[in-house]
Write a protein that holds these residues in place. Structure first.
Motif, PDB file in Angstrom:
ATOM      1  N   ASP A 195       0.862  -1.177   0.000  1.00  0.00           N
ATOM      2  CA  ASP A 195       0.000   0.000   0.000  1.00  0.00           C
ATOM      3  C   ASP A 195       0.903   1.232   0.000  1.00  0.00           C
ATOM      4  O   ASP A 195       1.729   1.403   0.899  1.00  0.00           O
ATOM      5  N   ILE A 205       0.246   4.260   0.611  1.00  0.00           N
ATOM      6  CA  ILE A 205      -0.063   5.284   1.612  1.00  0.00           C
ATOM      7  C   ILE A 205       0.454   4.896   2.995  1.00  0.00           C
ATOM      8  O   ILE A 205       1.147   5.669   3.651  1.00  0.00           O
ATOM      9  N   GLN A 218      -4.484   2.553  -8.107  1.00  0.00           N
ATOM     10  CA  GLN A 218      -3.976   3.894  -7.826  1.00  0.00           C
ATOM     11  C   GLN A 218      -3.280   3.982  -6.473  1.00  0.00           C
ATOM     12  O   GLN A 218      -2.593   4.953  -6.193  1.00  0.00           O
ATOM     13  N   ARG A 219      -3.414   2.928  -5.642  1.00  0.00           N
ATOM     14  CA  ARG A 219      -2.877   2.985  -4.287  1.00  0.00           C
ATOM     15  C   ARG A 219      -1.877   1.863  -3.994  1.00  0.00           C
ATOM     16  O   ARG A 219      -0.918   2.058  -3.253  1.00  0.00           O
TER      17      ARG A 219
END
Length: 107
Positions: A67, A69, A95-96
């Protein structure tokens, strides 16, 4: 003397049956071969695949996803497929999350 012969004859079918059963089992094990000449790929940042070109058995893709983020890593698996077929696995939200490692498992 007759008793010994009758005992021998009574045991003989069991021995022969045991040999008959053990023969195919041993043959099946000796004839089995694990997949080989295996390759992995990453067609995009979110997907990985595995394929084996020789042998018998099955392979599946095993990808490690990260991930972007929070840095959390997890593993996803593709379906089990036969030799000369591709097993694909994806990480999820493209997108992540991205693929950081593509590997495979055999059976």
């Amino acid at each position: 003397m007759k008793t010994i012969k009758l005992t021998s004859l009574a045991v003989a079918p069991l021995v022969l049956a045991g040999v008959a059963v053990a023969g195919p089992i041993a043959g099946a094990t000796a004839a089995s071969a694990t997949p080989s000449d295996c390759l992995v790929g990453r067609p995009d940042s979110n997907t990985g695949y595995a394929i084996c070109l020789k042998g018998t058995g099955q392979v599946r893709a095993k990808i490690t996803c990260e991930d972007g983020i929070n840095g959390h890593r997890y593993i996803n698996h593709g379906p089990w497929v036969n030799v000369n077929q591709r097993s694909y696995a994806a990480c999820g939200a493209a997108q992540r999350v991205t693929v950081v490692l593509v590997d495979y498992e055999l059976r």
